[in-house]
Design a protein around this motif. Structure first.
Motif, PDB file in Angstrom:
ATOM      1  N   THR A 791      29.097  45.700  33.671  1.00 47.52           N
ATOM      2  CA  THR A 791      28.658  44.748  32.647  1.00 47.52           C
ATOM      3  C   THR A 791      27.216  44.330  32.866  1.00 47.52           C
ATOM      4  OG1 THR A 791      29.435  42.870  33.947  1.00 47.52           O
ATOM      5  CG2 THR A 791      30.985  43.812  32.371  1.00 47.52           C
ATOM      6  N   CYS A 792      26.571  43.972  31.778  1.00 40.27           N
ATOM      7  CA  CYS A 792      25.212  43.444  31.828  1.00 40.27           C
ATOM      8  C   CYS A 792      25.007  42.537  30.614  1.00 40.27           C
ATOM      9  CB  CYS A 792      24.169  44.559  31.836  1.00 40.27           C
ATOM     10  SG  CYS A 792      24.297  45.696  30.441  1.00 40.27           S
ATOM     11  N   LEU A 793      23.934  41.756  30.679  1.00 47.91           N
ATOM     12  CA  LEU A 793      23.615  40.824  29.603  1.00 47.91           C
ATOM     13  C   LEU A 793      22.203  41.109  29.121  1.00 47.91           C
ATOM     14  CD1 LEU A 793      24.776  38.433  28.014  1.00 47.91           C
ATOM     15  CD2 LEU A 793      23.691  36.904  29.666  1.00 47.91           C
ATOM     16  N   ILE A 794      22.070  41.385  27.808  1.00 50.56           N
ATOM     17  CA  ILE A 794      20.798  41.830  27.243  1.00 50.56           C
ATOM     18  C   ILE A 794      20.324  40.836  26.199  1.00 50.56           C
ATOM     19  CG2 ILE A 794      19.600  43.709  26.043  1.00 50.56           C
ATOM     20  CD1 ILE A 794      21.945  45.530  26.911  1.00 50.56           C
ATOM     21  N   SER A 795      19.018  40.527  26.210  1.00 50.68           N
ATOM     22  CA  SER A 795      18.416  39.746  25.127  1.00 50.68           C
ATOM     23  C   SER A 795      17.444  40.634  24.382  1.00 50.68           C
ATOM     24  CB  SER A 795      17.689  38.520  25.695  1.00 50.68           C
ATOM     25  OG  SER A 795      16.582  38.911  26.483  1.00 50.68           O
ATOM     26  N   GLY A 796      17.247  40.340  23.134  1.00 51.23           N
ATOM     27  CA  GLY A 796      16.350  41.139  22.303  1.00 51.23           C
ATOM     28  C   GLY A 796      16.727  40.996  20.844  1.00 51.23           C
ATOM     29  N   TYR A 797      15.742  41.059  19.980  1.00 49.18           N
ATOM     30  CA  TYR A 797      16.004  40.875  18.565  1.00 49.18           C
ATOM     31  C   TYR A 797      14.894  41.584  17.797  1.00 49.18           C
ATOM     32  CZ  TYR A 797      16.809  38.411  14.138  1.00 49.18           C
ATOM     33  OH  TYR A 797      17.053  38.102  12.825  1.00 49.18           O
ATOM     34  N   PRO A 798      15.241  42.323  16.744  1.00 48.50           N
ATOM     35  CA  PRO A 798      16.589  42.538  16.180  1.00 48.50           C
ATOM     36  C   PRO A 798      17.189  43.855  16.618  1.00 48.50           C
ATOM     37  CG  PRO A 798      14.947  43.208  14.597  1.00 48.50           C
ATOM     38  CD  PRO A 798      14.185  42.794  15.842  1.00 48.50           C
ATOM     39  N   ASN A 799      18.432  44.080  16.266  1.00 46.89           N
ATOM     40  CA  ASN A 799      19.107  45.371  16.308  1.00 46.89           C
ATOM     41  C   ASN A 799      18.909  46.111  17.629  1.00 46.89           C
ATOM     42  OD1 ASN A 799      19.844  44.932  13.623  1.00 46.89           O
ATOM     43  ND2 ASN A 799      18.004  45.929  12.845  1.00 46.89           N
ATOM     44  N   MET A 819      33.571  51.147  25.347  1.00 46.19           N
ATOM     45  CA  MET A 819      32.307  50.412  25.432  1.00 46.19           C
ATOM     46  C   MET A 819      32.396  49.173  24.559  1.00 46.19           C
ATOM     47  SD  MET A 819      29.687  53.625  25.012  1.00 46.19           S
ATOM     48  CE  MET A 819      29.943  55.141  25.956  1.00 46.19           C
ATOM     49  N   GLU A 820      31.788  48.092  25.020  1.00 48.79           N
ATOM     50  CA  GLU A 820      31.791  46.840  24.275  1.00 48.79           C
ATOM     51  C   GLU A 820      30.370  46.299  24.164  1.00 48.79           C
ATOM     52  OE1 GLU A 820      34.367  44.199  26.298  1.00 48.79           O
ATOM     53  OE2 GLU A 820      36.192  45.331  25.860  1.00 48.79           O
ATOM     54  N   GLN A 821      30.103  45.692  23.026  1.00 45.42           N
ATOM     55  CA  GLN A 821      28.799  45.031  22.812  1.00 45.42           C
ATOM     56  C   GLN A 821      28.991  43.954  21.745  1.00 45.42           C
ATOM     57  OE1 GLN A 821      25.662  47.564  21.345  1.00 45.42           O
ATOM     58  NE2 GLN A 821      24.220  45.885  21.102  1.00 45.42           N
ATOM     59  N   ASN A 822      28.559  42.724  22.041  1.00 44.25           N
ATOM     60  CA  ASN A 822      28.618  41.701  21.009  1.00 44.25           C
ATOM     61  C   ASN A 822      27.233  41.142  20.757  1.00 44.25           C
ATOM     62  OD1 ASN A 822      28.019  39.689  22.883  1.00 44.25           O
ATOM     63  ND2 ASN A 822      30.133  39.037  23.123  1.00 44.25           N
ATOM     64  N   GLU A 823      27.152  40.297  19.722  1.00 44.75           N
ATOM     65  CA  GLU A 823      25.840  39.836  19.292  1.00 44.75           C
ATOM     66  C   GLU A 823      25.212  38.834  20.247  1.00 44.75           C
ATOM     67  OE1 GLU A 823      27.251  36.293  16.257  1.00 44.75           O
ATOM     68  OE2 GLU A 823      26.829  38.285  15.459  1.00 44.75           O
ATOM     69  N   ASP A 824      25.964  38.338  21.219  1.00 44.24           N
ATOM     70  CA  ASP A 824      25.389  37.462  22.229  1.00 44.24           C
ATOM     71  C   ASP A 824      24.715  38.240  23.353  1.00 44.24           C
ATOM     72  OD1 ASP A 824      25.996  35.171  20.965  1.00 44.24           O
ATOM     73  OD2 ASP A 824      27.799  34.719  22.107  1.00 44.24           O
ATOM     74  N   GLY A 825      24.768  39.559  23.294  1.00 48.12           N
ATOM     75  CA  GLY A 825      24.067  40.381  24.266  1.00 48.12           C
ATOM     76  C   GLY A 825      24.935  40.918  25.390  1.00 48.12           C
ATOM     77  N   PHE A 826      26.218  40.584  25.399  1.00 49.34           N
ATOM     78  CA  PHE A 826      27.104  41.092  26.445  1.00 49.34           C
ATOM     79  C   PHE A 826      27.439  42.554  26.166  1.00 49.34           C
ATOM     80  CE2 PHE A 826      31.489  42.117  27.592  1.00 49.34           C
ATOM     81  CZ  PHE A 826      31.420  42.006  28.968  1.00 49.34           C
ATOM     82  N   CYS A 827      27.269  43.394  27.177  1.00 44.83           N
ATOM     83  CA  CYS A 827      27.585  44.820  27.062  1.00 44.83           C
ATOM     84  C   CYS A 827      28.413  45.235  28.269  1.00 44.83           C
ATOM     85  CB  CYS A 827      26.316  45.672  27.015  1.00 44.83           C
ATOM     86  SG  CYS A 827      25.297  45.366  25.565  1.00 44.83           S
ATOM     87  N   SER A 828      29.388  46.089  28.029  1.00 43.45           N
ATOM     88  CA  SER A 828      30.212  46.571  29.149  1.00 43.45           C
ATOM     89  C   SER A 828      30.645  48.010  28.912  1.00 43.45           C
ATOM     90  CB  SER A 828      31.439  45.676  29.330  1.00 43.45           C
ATOM     91  OG  SER A 828      32.331  45.832  28.250  1.00 43.45           O
ATOM     92  N   LEU A 829      30.858  48.690  30.032  1.00 43.26           N
ATOM     93  CA  LEU A 829      31.420  50.049  30.033  1.00 43.26           C
ATOM     94  C   LEU A 829      32.665  49.996  30.898  1.00 43.26           C
ATOM     95  CD1 LEU A 829      31.267  53.135  29.469  1.00 43.26           C
ATOM     96  CD2 LEU A 829      29.909  53.310  31.584  1.00 43.26           C
TER      97      LEU A 829
END
Length: 863
Positions: A791-799, A819-829
């Motif tokens: 898991t990791c947490l990503i910031s960035g805007y847009p898309n 794989m998971e990704q939501n609009e708050d920036g959480f990503c996981s494999l």
């Protein structure tokens, strides 16, 4: 329309100063001019000041009331999709209390709300995912405001749950292998040695494309009104919470101009608040200030009204004298052209005696005159010569004096009653002009038709009112001639009379009686005037007698309201009905109209159905309701809400307001406020109603005086609302579904100007960032057969686009890899059922149009 809207109507009106729930105040005796009723400050956002002299006003003491409290706060609620949900709270505090509801910071426009006996309730039917979020109940009275919030969670229906369950089973075929639980990791627990601790909270553990809980931006108890005096510093401050960073905001003035720093204005802000400070506020600074706050998930806005209070302008005209006798006279004048930003509370009348051996000083003869007319009956001597002037006052102070009146010489003998006047059937004079016979003086009023001026006959000196119509088009000339024709049919002592008429190419003038007594409701609130249920019945009797004659001529008034019921003089109790500009004669053909006044118009007018004599009876019922209670039965927060309440014909007799009112009076009102016009009493039937016959001289002593405080607030709000327009604008109603302030609309604001739109769009640009890793991947080692979650947490805007790599080769999803990704920036494999081939260096690559970022970690699978 159910009880919920009824509550909103009774409690909150964009137009009534006499807003019911805010009337929970401590009354202050009117005799003490240094004390004040603080309910007016809550209603208007302004505090009354006593007026001890004609030059200044002293601060007032403030009574204390009990603020609302939630004895039982709202509770969180979880329901299945398609089911109903109810939020309920119990509120205590000094009543009346105003209750409103918010959903994610936006006002709830719902008919499923109610507030009765302290129990506030909101019901949502057939809930969908869009109904989820935070619901807030706001309770407010004159002493303060309190709120309670709770969350609504929507769970999937059985069909949706079944499909999700099947999908989960396919993704994790090994029942003894589980995905890593971030919820338990957040509390420091591990469900087994086969899991990887990531340090990511459960707020981030959502499926790809899901939305976070709660609104994007929520305002924290924002102000609705900021009030300052001229020359003081104005500070408009809003705090908010954002569901994500970064945050950008801007202020828009009157939905037109962007508020930016300048010589007198500064704007400061952070990710949790923003403030506009205006030094030395002036009247031009008043208006609406809207803050727009945006983050990556969306935006929200809130509008604050800034009121800059100053002393009112002087009365617009000099006092005019009528009903002159040896020792008394009646003065009439026009109110100020600008009220100083807050309601005019009254007028001060001053006198100066003329002649030899006089000091020439001004003395005060009336200090608390509530209307624009006053009878001076003391301090005057036969044959004495006097001049008069008037000052207006509001909560900020006293105005400069008006222009002086002409020198008035009192009569030599006592006042004699005038002989009854014979009625005149008017023939329109097309040869002469009004100026040939009358002197034209100050303006008395403005309307859709034209203007009204005071006139005096050149030969007799008789004071009259001249109604000057615009008559440039045939339609305008036809409207003027129609009213003159109708007035020729209305010869009755309870109706204003037409005395003459003149018609020219560009202008038509109707000369009317000049009635010096002022509006009935203005008279009632005078501290020296008796106001009981008995006197109210007698006023209603006079209105019915006048309208009975009108209806016998088959004429319908169509604009009956308090402003059109006036007193003949300032001392007596006789009234007249005025303003037949919207009246029509019924000729057997269906008549449908598009005019009236929202609070007083009947349901059939709003529905654009045929009107009749019964249409006036509805308006008479509304007038009687207000006369007895000081409250308007159908007044809503906006025209749209008022129309809806009238159409539903639902109202209630508030126990507090009608505590001293008889059941017969309430039955009289109920007999008039019938939705079906055929069920309403006629004038003749109303005159024979038991309420009219129930008061006799023997019952007079037992009749209790009615409170005037709510009536005063009702009148102050009416003054705010008056714009000189008599037209209800049903054409506007046709577009109510597109209006921002209509129920069900997504916004309560009108459209932005181009400048404002550009500023709001620029907020989106301010949020744009290239991708960055707020939390990077971590190396981990797991045994064969376990489940790994990187898991990791990503910031960035847009898309932000995310790709996963293993040993530089892109990873694809499968039944074992998700794989998971939501609009708050959480990503996981997530890798299930690990094997040695899963070992290697894993990279997460995040990119958008502004740039790219990457982080990596090593996964080792032990044999």
């Amino acid at each position: 329309m159910d009880k919920g809207v009824r509550e909103s109507k009774t409690f909150v009106s964009t137009f009534r100063l006499a807003i019911k729930p805010r009337s929970g105040h401590l009354c202050v005796k009117e005799q003490n001019v240094n004390r004040v009723d603080t309910s007016d400050r809550k209603e208007l956002g302004k505090s009354k000041l006593g007026i001890p002299s004609a030059t200044d006003a002293k601060p007032a003491s403030v009574p204390v009331a009990e603020a609302p409290q939630f004895k039982e706060p709202l509770q969180d609620c979880t329901v299945c999709e398609g089911s109903d949900a109810t939020f309920q709270g119990v509120i205590t505090g000094r009543h009346p209390v105003r209750v409103s509801w918010l959903h994610n910071g936006e006002k709830v426009h719902s008919s499923k709300t109610s507030f009765k006996n302290g129990d506030a309730k909101l019901t949502l039917t057939k809930c969908s995912s869009g109904d989820a979020g935070t619901y807030t109940c706001v309770a407010e009275n004159t002493a303060g405001k309190q709120s309670s919030s709770a969350a609504l969670h929507i769970t999937a229906s059985k069909e949706t749950s079944r499909s999700r369950s099947e999908a989960t089973h396919k993704a994790a075929p090994h029942e003894n292998k589980q995905l890593c639980s971030a919820t338990k990791e957040e509390t420091g627990l591990r469900e087994g040695k086969d899991k990887v601790s990531t340090g990511i909270t459960d707020s981030h553990l959502q499926t790809k494309g899901s939305t976070s809980r709660g609104p994007p931006v929520e305002f924290l108890d924002p102000p609705e009104l900021v009030e300052v005096r001229v020359g003081e510093e104005a500070r408009i401050h809003c705090e908010f919470s954002s569901s994500s960073d970064p945050v950008a905001s801007c202020w828009i003035y009157n939905r037109d101009k962007v508020v930016s720093g300048g010589k007198r204005v500064s704007v400061t802000g952070s990710k949790t608040q923003s403030t506009v400070v205006i030094s030395k506020a002036c009247p031009d600074d008043k208006g609406s200030y809207t803050i727009v706050v945006r983050n990556q998930r969306g935006s929200a806005h809130h509008t604050v009204s800034l009121s800059v209070i100053d002393r009112p302008d002087p009365p617009a005209s000099h006092p005019v004298v009528s009903q002159l006798s040896a020792q008394s006279l009646v003065l009439s004048w026009t109110g100020p052209s600008y009220d100083g930003g807050t309601a005019v509370l009254g007028y001060i009348v001053e006198l100066r005696q003329e002649g030899l051996n006089q000091s020439g000083t001004w003395t005060e003869v009336a200090s608390r005159c509530k209307s624009t007319s006053h009878r001076v009956s003391s301090g005057l001597e036969p044959q004495g010569q006097y001049r008069f002037r008037v000052r207006a006052y509001n909560s900020a102070g006293v105005s400069e004096p008006s222009k002086e009146s002409n020198c008035v010489k009192m009569a030599t003998t006592k006042e004699q009653k005038e002989d009854p006047k014979s009625y005149v059937t008017v023939t329109i004079d097309t040869k002469n002009k009004v100026k040939d016979h009358y002197n034209k003086h100050e303006k008395l009023g403005v309307g859709k038709f034209g203007q009204v001026f005071r006139l005096s006959h050149k030969e007799t000196g008789q004071v009259c009112a001249g109604k000057f119509y615009r008559a440039r088009t045939s339609k305008e000339r036809s409207a003027a001639l129609k009213e003159i024709e109708i007035m020729n049919s209305l010869h009755h002592p309870k109706l204003v009379q037409c005395l003459a008429a003149y018609a020219a190419r560009s202008e038509t003038v109707m000369v009317m009686e000049y009635i010096a007594g002022g509006e009935l409701f203005e008279r009632i609130v005078d501290e020296n005037f008796e106001h009981t249920e008995l006197t109210s019945a007698r006023y209603m009797q006079q209105i019915l007698e006048g309208m009975q004659y009108v209806h016998k001529q088959n004429i319908v008034h169509l604009d009956l309201k308090p402003e059109n019921i006036v007193c003949v003089d300032t001392a007596g109790t006789k009234i007249k009905i005025i303003d037949f500009g919207l009246a029509s004669k019924l000729d057997g053909k269906p008549l449908m109209v598009m005019h009236g006044t929202p609070e007083f118009v009947a349901p059939e007018v709003i529905s654009y159905e045929p009107v009749g004599l019964e249409t006036d009876m509805w308006s008479i019922g509304v007038i009687c309701f207000i006369l007895l209670s000081g409250e308007s039965p159908f007044q809503g927060n906006s025209d749209a809400e008022t129309f809806a309440l009238v159409t539903a014909a639902k109202y209630e007799f508030d126990p507090e307001s009608f505590e001293d009112i008889s059941d017969q009076a309430k039955d009289f009102i109920s007999s008039l406020l019938k939705k079906d016009r055929r069920c309403r009493l006629s004038c003749t039937e109303a005159l024979f109603h038991p309420w009219m016959a129930s008061f006799t001289p023997l019952t007079r002593r037992s009749t209790k005086s009615l409170s005037k405080q709510k009536m005063r607030r009702f009148l102050a709000k009416r003054k705010w609302k008056k714009t000189g327009k008599a037209v209800l604008a049903l054409q506007r109603m046709a577009n109510l579904s597109n209006r921002p302030d209509s129920p069900g609309s997504s916004s309560e604001e009108p459209g932005w100007s181009q400048e404002a739109e550009e500023a709001i769009q620029s907020l989106d640009k301010q949020l744009q960032r290239e991708p960055r890793f707020q939390q990077a991947l971590k190396d981990t080692t797991l045994p064969r057969g376990a489940t790994a979650q990187l898991t990791c947490l990503i910031s960035g805007y847009p898309n932000v686009d995310v790709k996963w790599l293993q040993n530089e080769k892109e990873v694809s999803e499968s039944s074992r890899v998700t794989m998971e990704q939501n609009e708050d920036g959480f990503c996981s494999l997530v890798l299930a059922d690990l094997s040695p081939s899963d070992s290697g260096v894993y990279k997460c690559r995040a990119s958008n149009k502004l740039g790219e970022a990457m982080c990596s970690a090593k996964l080792t699978v032990k044999m």
